[in-house]
Design a protein around this motif. Structure first.
Motif, short mmCIF file in Angstrom:
data_model
loop_
_atom_site.label_atom_id
_atom_site.label_comp_id
_atom_site.label_asym_id
_atom_site.label_seq_id
_atom_site.Cartn_x
_atom_site.Cartn_y
_atom_site.Cartn_z
N ASN A 295 6.67 -1.90 22.44
CA ASN A 295 6.76 -2.13 23.88
C ASN A 295 6.60 -3.60 24.24
N GLU A 296 5.67 -4.27 23.56
CA GLU A 296 5.43 -5.69 23.83
C GLU A 296 6.68 -6.52 23.57
N ALA A 297 7.25 -6.32 22.39
CA ALA A 297 8.44 -7.09 22.03
C ALA A 297 9.60 -6.73 22.95
N ALA A 298 9.71 -5.45 23.29
CA ALA A 298 10.81 -5.02 24.17
C ALA A 298 10.77 -5.78 25.49
N LYS A 299 9.56 -5.97 26.00
CA LYS A 299 9.39 -6.70 27.25
C LYS A 299 9.94 -8.12 27.11
N VAL A 300 9.57 -8.78 26.00
CA VAL A 300 10.04 -10.15 25.76
C VAL A 300 11.56 -10.19 25.63
N PHE A 301 12.14 -9.16 25.06
CA PHE A 301 13.58 -9.13 24.86
C PHE A 301 14.35 -8.70 26.11
N GLY A 302 13.63 -8.58 27.22
CA GLY A 302 14.33 -8.34 28.48
C GLY A 302 14.54 -6.88 28.84
N ILE A 303 13.84 -5.97 28.15
CA ILE A 303 13.89 -4.56 28.54
C ILE A 303 12.92 -4.36 29.71
N ARG A 304 13.36 -3.62 30.72
CA ARG A 304 12.45 -3.38 31.85
C ARG A 304 11.49 -2.25 31.47
N LEU B 25 -0.96 -17.97 24.57
CA LEU B 25 -0.11 -19.11 24.95
C LEU B 25 1.36 -18.81 24.68
N LEU B 26 1.64 -18.23 23.50
CA LEU B 26 3.03 -17.89 23.18
C LEU B 26 3.59 -16.91 24.19
N LYS B 27 2.79 -15.88 24.53
CA LYS B 27 3.28 -14.87 25.46
C LYS B 27 3.49 -15.45 26.85
N THR B 28 2.68 -16.44 27.18
CA THR B 28 2.88 -17.12 28.46
C THR B 28 4.19 -17.89 28.46
N ILE B 29 4.45 -18.58 27.34
CA ILE B 29 5.70 -19.32 27.23
C ILE B 29 6.90 -18.38 27.24
N LEU B 30 6.71 -17.18 26.65
CA LEU B 30 7.79 -16.20 26.62
C LEU B 30 7.98 -15.51 27.97
N GLY B 31 7.00 -15.68 28.85
CA GLY B 31 7.11 -15.06 30.17
C GLY B 31 6.71 -13.60 30.18
N SER B 32 6.10 -13.11 29.10
CA SER B 32 5.72 -11.70 29.09
C SER B 32 4.26 -11.52 29.48
N HIS B 33 3.55 -12.63 29.66
CA HIS B 33 2.16 -12.55 30.09
C HIS B 33 2.04 -13.17 31.48
N LYS B 34 1.44 -12.43 32.39
CA LYS B 34 1.31 -12.92 33.77
C LYS B 34 0.42 -14.15 33.85
N VAL B 35 0.83 -15.13 34.63
CA VAL B 35 -0.06 -16.28 34.84
C VAL B 35 -0.73 -16.15 36.21
N HIS B 36 -1.99 -16.63 36.25
CA HIS B 36 -2.72 -16.58 37.52
C HIS B 36 -2.41 -17.79 38.39
N GLY B 37 -2.02 -18.86 37.72
CA GLY B 37 -1.72 -20.06 38.49
C GLY B 37 -0.93 -21.03 37.65
N GLY B 38 -0.29 -21.99 38.29
CA GLY B 38 0.46 -22.99 37.56
C GLY B 38 1.91 -22.60 37.39
N GLU B 39 2.59 -23.38 36.56
CA GLU B 39 4.04 -23.26 36.48
C GLU B 39 4.46 -23.28 35.03
N VAL B 40 5.28 -22.31 34.62
CA VAL B 40 5.81 -22.27 33.26
C VAL B 40 7.31 -22.48 33.33
#
Ligand code: ATP
Ligand code: MG
Ligand code: ZN
Ligand code: ZN
Ligand code: ZN
Ligand code: ZN
Ligand code: ZN
Lengths: 332, 256
Positions: free
Chosen positions: A163-172, B43-58
């Motif tokens: 699920n984690e990777a799917a999210k990164v790969f753009g799956i909703r 940090l990686l997940k933040t850069i990937l955009g899969s982790h929500k940020v509380h503040g700032g800009e990625v």
């Protein structure tokens, strides 16, 4: 022959068989995702919650499906909220929420004795209980599920796998999660009258686990699981009629029987059908016991020939290749 | 390529990243090193955009990361998190890299199949396309997940601990493969615990402990002072023939 045809003279039996066939297929499909995500607990929990809702609904004169649906939905939301906090793990959350709903149902039943009979069906499944409305509801849920599994095959596969990777790969993934939860809740409520609350968890898990033993492919697992589910539903209905036993119980018993046979079969196949010879994965030749099913190319030292597909290895490959024995020559 | 400005992110009651600012240029092959639990994966997940940020800009490739088209960044998760018993073949795993294109037909097209086969061949895993993912070696597993990340032709590739859980030869192969991908113009960001592998293979390193302690060439960054700040001391640096070697400092007595 008559033994098989005779019960079809009764409309209630025809309804029952249709219902069991569809419920079996439905649970087979949904069960694949339940088993692969390791969430059999949820099937168990939601069905118990839905039962409580159904009884409560009955008492205040609501339709069975409305009561069960509302309770199932509420339980799902509550479980989610409880499990989001870090202190309570989701299995405990499910245990608390759903058993509370179930207990409410049981308390209400035991207070108002005359209900007991009709709720036997909801608890253990009843061949006599299937109405035309039930059939239509089960049919609609089955069609929705088949459509969803077909057209959302890719995102469902990816988010079930990781699920984690799917999210990164753009799956909703959140949307997919929501759709799946809805399908699961609908399936459980639709199946309740046929299989019974207490048997649903097993009905979800048995076909998928059986299918997993037989294949290493996700798509084939879906098809086999649906097939096993349908078969155990129909076989269970016959047994229910012949032995005059609760249909939920006979369906689960048939399923358990099929599972055991398949387990034995795969065990024996592993023992008899594995052979050992040099072959290549990637660049390196090595040898170890394995067996084949399906078409596949095997490159041996010196020649290539078509050979069946899936490799079932007796030992996991670690980080290094190793070979144990000299080549025994081409297989088969 | 990557610009974090004043970013805060984390989990409930555990603000892992606070007011972090970090810039990584296009074309880098950078390794993030730092102690366990200090937020490298976050940090990686933040850069990937899969982790929500509380503040700032990625910002990634000049755009807010969440507005990028799916598939613009390639991602290889830590292999330890993969469910190896899941019923999928190598080919199906690589194919997942194309799922972001949101087609509703379950079967892959001819074109997609050809694409997957070509990439598998390039990475040397075309022989085991029909094998179950459990039935291949650790090095091949790494390549398969690398292929899944590369199939959408990303300009940025992010890998979480590609060097852990594999033997030293495989680790070597993976790093050299990444080097050649980097030469083709892909910006690469990895995390790792292996300081020596970084010192000998990566042109750029970021020392990280909740915040960026230093970034630069390994020769410049791997000093006793910076590593002490990152890891809290007791690391010795040995320079020999232009090679860097980081070792546990045995001279300092310490209590365990
Ligand atoms: N899902 C989560 N929920 C709550 N806290 C988390 C979660 N994931 C990580 N953390 C916490 O956030 C902090 C940073 O974790 P992270 O995984 O980013 O560290 P890391 O540097 O990648 O560590 P490692 O080197 O062991 O992989 C840790 O304290 C960890 O306990
Ligand atoms: Mg990590
Ligand atoms: Zn093999
Ligand atoms: Zn072997
Ligand atoms: Zn041969
Ligand atoms: Zn063979
Ligand atoms: Zn090297």
């Amino acid at each position: 022959m008559e033994f098989f045809l005779e019960p079809f003279g009764f409309e209630f039996f025809r309804n029952g068989v249709w219902a069991a066939l569809m419920v079996g297929t439905l649970c087979g499909l949904i069960g694949v995702f339940i088993v692969l995500r390791g969430m059999s607990y949820i099937g168990h929990g939601l069905s118990h919650a839905a039962f409580g809702g159904a009884v409560l609904g009955y008492v205040i004169n609501l339709n069975f499906y409305v009561g069960a649906g509302i309770a199932g939905f509420l339980a799902a939301v509550l479980i989610n909220q409880l499990a989001k906090g870090n202190k309570i793990k989701s299995d405990a959350a499910i245990g608390i929420v759903t058993t509370a709903f179930f207990a409410l149902g049981v308390a209400l039943i035991s207070r108002v004795r005359q209900f007991t009979k009709s709720f036997d069906a909801a608890l253990f499944g009843n061949i006599l209980g299937v109405t035309t409305v039930d059939l239509i509801i089960i049919g609609v849920v089955l069609i929705l599920t088949v459509l969803a599994v077909f057209f959302l095959y890719k995102p469902l596969l990816f988010s079930t796998f990781d699920n984690e990777a799917a999210k990164v790969f753009g799956i909703r993934t959140e949307l997919i999660q929501l759709v799946f939860s809805l399908l699961l809740a609908m399936s459980i409520i639709a199946s309740m009258n046929v299989v019974g609350v207490t048997m649903i968890a097993a009905t979800l898990v048995i076909p998928a686990s059986t299918a997993r033993l037989l294949t290493d492919s996700f798509s084939r697992m879906l098809i086999i699981s649906a097939g096993v589910g349908a078969f155990m539903g129909v076989a269970g209905m016959f047994s229910s009629y012949q032995f005059d036993a609760a249909s939920g119980a006979t369906i689960v018993l048939c399923g358990a029987f099929i599972f055991c046979v398949v387990l034995l079969f795969t065990y024996v196949r592993e023992k008899i059908d594995t052979h050992q010879h040099m072959h290549r994965h990637g660049g390196v030749a090595h040898s170890h016991p394995h067996h084949h099913d399906g078409e596949h190319e095997h490159t041996h030292s010196g020649h290539t020939h078509k050979e069946p597909d899936t490799h079932s290895h007796e030992h996991p490959h670690g980080t290094e290749y190793h070979s144990h024995e000299k080549e025994k020559g081409p297989a088969k | 390529m990557i610009r974090l400005k004043d970013v805060s992110a984390g989990y409930k009651k555990n603000p892992v990243l606070t007011h972090l600012t970090l810039e990584i240029e296009e074309g880098r092959f950078a390794g993030i090193v730092g102690p366990t639990g200090t937020g490298k994966t976050t940090l990686l997940k933040t850069i990937l955009g899969s982790h929500k940020v509380h503040g700032g800009e990625v910002m990634v490739m000049g755009k807010p990361v969440r507005s990028l088209t799916p598939g613009s960044i390639g991602y290889v998760p830590q292999l330890e998190t993969v469910d190896w018993t899941f019923p999928v073949t190598v080919e199906q795993v690589i194919m997942m890299g194309l799922f972001a294109q949101r087609t509703y037909w379950p079967w892959p097209s001819r074109k997609e199949k050809i694409q997957v086969h070509a990439l598998a061949e390039k990475l040397g895993v075309d022989q085991c396309l029909h094998h179950h993912i459990r039935d291949i070696s650790g090095g091949q597993q790494q390549r398969v997940f690398l292929a899944r990340a590369l199939i959408s032709n990303p300009r940025l590739l992010v890998l979480d601990e590609p060097t852990s859980g594999v033997d030293i030869k495989t680790q070597h192969d993976v790093l050299h493969l990444l080097q050649s991908l980097n030469k083709e113009g892909i910006t690469i960001l990895i995390t790792t615990h292996d300081l020596n592998a970084v010192a000998s293979h990566l042109p750029w390193v970021i020392c990280f402990n909740k915040t960026v302690i230093a970034q630069g060439k390994p020769d410049d960054v791997f000093t006793e002072e910076i590593l002490g700040k990152t890891y809290g001391g007791d690391l010795a640096i040995i320079r020999h023939d232009g090679h860097l070697l980081i070792a546990h400092n045995a001279k300092n007595k310490h209590n365990h």
